[in-house]
Design a protein around this motif. Sequence first.
Motif, PDB file in Angstrom:
ATOM      1  N   THR A 149       0.847  -1.194   0.000  1.00 13.96           N
ATOM      2  CA  THR A 149       0.000   0.000   0.000  1.00 13.96           C
ATOM      3  C   THR A 149       0.884   1.246   0.000  1.00 13.96           C
ATOM      4  O   THR A 149       1.813   1.352   0.811  1.00 13.96           O
ATOM      5  CB  THR A 149      -0.922   0.029   1.226  1.00 13.96           C
ATOM      6  OG1 THR A 149      -1.743  -1.146   1.230  1.00 13.96           O
ATOM      7  CG2 THR A 149      -1.824   1.265   1.207  1.00 13.96           C
ATOM      8  N   TYR A 150       0.587   2.164  -0.921  1.00 17.72           N
ATOM      9  CA  TYR A 150       1.315   3.432  -1.018  1.00 17.72           C
ATOM     10  C   TYR A 150       0.356   4.540  -0.567  1.00 17.72           C
ATOM     11  O   TYR A 150      -0.626   4.837  -1.246  1.00 17.72           O
ATOM     12  CB  TYR A 150       1.770   3.687  -2.452  1.00 17.72           C
ATOM     13  CG  TYR A 150       2.672   2.593  -3.001  1.00 17.72           C
ATOM     14  CD1 TYR A 150       4.048   2.691  -2.904  1.00 17.72           C
ATOM     15  CD2 TYR A 150       2.118   1.467  -3.619  1.00 17.72           C
ATOM     16  CE1 TYR A 150       4.873   1.690  -3.405  1.00 17.72           C
ATOM     17  CE2 TYR A 150       2.929   0.461  -4.120  1.00 17.72           C
ATOM     18  CZ  TYR A 150       4.303   0.577  -4.012  1.00 17.72           C
ATOM     19  OH  TYR A 150       5.105  -0.425  -4.496  1.00 17.72           O
ATOM     20  N   LEU A 151       0.658   5.115   0.594  1.00 20.76           N
ATOM     21  CA  LEU A 151      -0.249   6.094   1.195  1.00 20.76           C
ATOM     22  C   LEU A 151       0.462   7.438   1.355  1.00 20.76           C
ATOM     23  O   LEU A 151       1.407   7.553   2.144  1.00 20.76           O
ATOM     24  CB  LEU A 151      -0.718   5.591   2.565  1.00 20.76           C
ATOM     25  CG  LEU A 151      -1.673   6.486   3.348  1.00 20.76           C
ATOM     26  CD1 LEU A 151      -2.972   6.682   2.571  1.00 20.76           C
ATOM     27  CD2 LEU A 151      -1.954   5.884   4.723  1.00 20.76           C
ATOM     28  N   PRO A 152       0.028   8.491   0.610  1.00 27.15           N
ATOM     29  CA  PRO A 152       0.634   9.819   0.774  1.00 27.15           C
ATOM     30  C   PRO A 152       0.519  10.289   2.217  1.00 27.15           C
ATOM     31  O   PRO A 152      -0.489  10.049   2.885  1.00 27.15           O
ATOM     32  CB  PRO A 152      -0.184  10.695  -0.174  1.00 27.15           C
ATOM     33  CG  PRO A 152      -0.727   9.746  -1.197  1.00 27.15           C
ATOM     34  CD  PRO A 152      -0.995   8.479  -0.442  1.00 27.15           C
ATOM     35  N   VAL A 177      -2.920  10.511   5.608  1.00 21.72           N
ATOM     36  CA  VAL A 177      -3.021   9.835   6.903  1.00 21.72           C
ATOM     37  C   VAL A 177      -3.923  10.654   7.819  1.00 21.72           C
ATOM     38  O   VAL A 177      -3.667  11.828   8.075  1.00 21.72           O
ATOM     39  CB  VAL A 177      -1.628   9.670   7.547  1.00 21.72           C
ATOM     40  CG1 VAL A 177      -1.756   9.094   8.953  1.00 21.72           C
ATOM     41  CG2 VAL A 177      -0.747   8.772   6.679  1.00 21.72           C
ATOM     42  N   GLU A 178      -4.996  10.044   8.306  1.00 24.80           N
ATOM     43  CA  GLU A 178      -5.958  10.750   9.161  1.00 24.80           C
ATOM     44  C   GLU A 178      -5.716  10.503  10.639  1.00 24.80           C
ATOM     45  O   GLU A 178      -5.897  11.403  11.460  1.00 24.80           O
ATOM     46  CB  GLU A 178      -7.376  10.329   8.771  1.00 24.80           C
ATOM     47  CG  GLU A 178      -7.740  10.722   7.342  1.00 24.80           C
ATOM     48  CD  GLU A 178      -9.064  10.131   6.891  1.00 24.80           C
ATOM     49  OE1 GLU A 178      -9.653   9.338   7.673  1.00 24.80           O
ATOM     50  OE2 GLU A 178      -9.488  10.430   5.770  1.00 24.80           O
ATOM     51  N   ASP A 179      -5.330   9.307  11.010  1.00 26.19           N
ATOM     52  CA  ASP A 179      -5.079   9.000  12.416  1.00 26.19           C
ATOM     53  C   ASP A 179      -4.220   7.751  12.492  1.00 26.19           C
ATOM     54  O   ASP A 179      -4.190   6.941  11.547  1.00 26.19           O
ATOM     55  CB  ASP A 179      -6.391   8.792  13.170  1.00 26.19           C
ATOM     56  CG  ASP A 179      -6.199   8.793  14.686  1.00 26.19           C
ATOM     57  OD1 ASP A 179      -5.127   9.257  15.130  1.00 26.19           O
ATOM     58  OD2 ASP A 179      -7.090   8.318  15.406  1.00 26.19           O
ATOM     59  N   VAL A 180      -3.520   7.600  13.614  1.00 26.00           N
ATOM     60  CA  VAL A 180      -2.661   6.433  13.832  1.00 26.00           C
ATOM     61  C   VAL A 180      -2.918   5.907  15.242  1.00 26.00           C
ATOM     62  O   VAL A 180      -2.863   6.667  16.210  1.00 26.00           O
ATOM     63  CB  VAL A 180      -1.165   6.788  13.680  1.00 26.00           C
ATOM     64  CG1 VAL A 180      -0.305   5.543  13.897  1.00 26.00           C
ATOM     65  CG2 VAL A 180      -0.890   7.387  12.309  1.00 26.00           C
ATOM     66  N   HIS A 214      -7.209   6.158   6.963  1.00 27.27           N
ATOM     67  CA  HIS A 214      -7.129   7.030   5.787  1.00 27.27           C
ATOM     68  C   HIS A 214      -8.398   6.845   4.962  1.00 27.27           C
ATOM     69  O   HIS A 214      -9.164   5.907   5.157  1.00 27.27           O
ATOM     70  CB  HIS A 214      -5.900   6.672   4.935  1.00 27.27           C
ATOM     71  CG  HIS A 214      -5.965   5.288   4.352  1.00 27.27           C
ATOM     72  ND1 HIS A 214      -6.383   5.030   3.072  1.00 27.27           N
ATOM     73  CD2 HIS A 214      -5.678   4.069   4.894  1.00 27.27           C
ATOM     74  CE1 HIS A 214      -6.340   3.729   2.842  1.00 27.27           C
ATOM     75  NE2 HIS A 214      -5.925   3.119   3.931  1.00 27.27           N
ATOM     76  N   GLY A 215      -8.604   7.758   4.035  1.00 29.09           N
ATOM     77  CA  GLY A 215      -9.723   7.613   3.097  1.00 29.09           C
ATOM     78  C   GLY A 215     -11.081   7.559   3.731  1.00 29.09           C
ATOM     79  O   GLY A 215     -11.964   6.828   3.261  1.00 29.09           O
ATOM     80  N   THR A 269      -4.247  12.517  -1.554  1.00 27.45           N
ATOM     81  CA  THR A 269      -4.740  11.655  -2.626  1.00 27.45           C
ATOM     82  C   THR A 269      -4.999  10.253  -2.084  1.00 27.45           C
ATOM     83  O   THR A 269      -4.426   9.852  -1.065  1.00 27.45           O
ATOM     84  CB  THR A 269      -3.729  11.599  -3.771  1.00 27.45           C
ATOM     85  OG1 THR A 269      -2.459  11.163  -3.258  1.00 27.45           O
ATOM     86  CG2 THR A 269      -3.566  12.973  -4.411  1.00 27.45           C
ATOM     87  N   PRO A 270      -5.858   9.479  -2.753  1.00 27.29           N
ATOM     88  CA  PRO A 270      -6.170   8.127  -2.273  1.00 27.29           C
ATOM     89  C   PRO A 270      -4.939   7.213  -2.284  1.00 27.29           C
ATOM     90  O   PRO A 270      -3.993   7.412  -3.056  1.00 27.29           O
ATOM     91  CB  PRO A 270      -7.227   7.633  -3.265  1.00 27.29           C
ATOM     92  CG  PRO A 270      -7.789   8.867  -3.877  1.00 27.29           C
ATOM     93  CD  PRO A 270      -6.669   9.852  -3.927  1.00 27.29           C
TER      94      PRO A 270
END
Length: 203
Positions: free
Chosen positions: A76-79, A83-86, A96-97, A175-176
Amino acid sequence: MKQTYRSRTAFVLGWVWLAFVAFNVWDLIAHYTGQASMVALAVLGALTALVYVVALRPATVFTEGELVGRNPLRTTYLPWASVEDVTVSHSINVEHGGGRVLRLWTPMSTARERAKAQRRSAPRQQRGRYRTEPTLSRSEQAAVDAFAGKTHADWVGEQIRDRAEAARRRDEEATPARVTWSYDAIAAVVAAVALVVAAILAG
């Protein structure tokens, strides 16, 4: 700058296993005895595919523009800005998303590691009149304080959160995520299955 995080123990044991397999494959080929050798090769092939998929391939990779989660069969490639929360429990979970969750395969936090981290964070009791522990330098003490009560997974989770916040401050576009299959892992599994089929046919 690229940074890679993985389970060091699993990675080392994986390479030890590969060295063991390489020696045994050479021995089986040099002393080939028909079906027995094929069965042994099939077992080694199946176990090696498993070791590669769960121990050698998984990694959490930081690049300048994105978080790369290499799990056993997918990448998975996530900009960073996406990232919304960890959250960190047994694994690092990256939201994310709008509700999707990327569960990073490594590093993971075991109950034993978390208990050890909690013991590190507890205040040490001084026994007797004299201290027997060495005095830490300022930088060493800062490192101890930074990891106090935290596992490796907790620390990596914080780094992900910090990078995501920095990306949002720079107004980077969210971006997604892109998800791709791990063709190397699939190839390892297919090769293992082919060896099992060959061993069955050899009988």
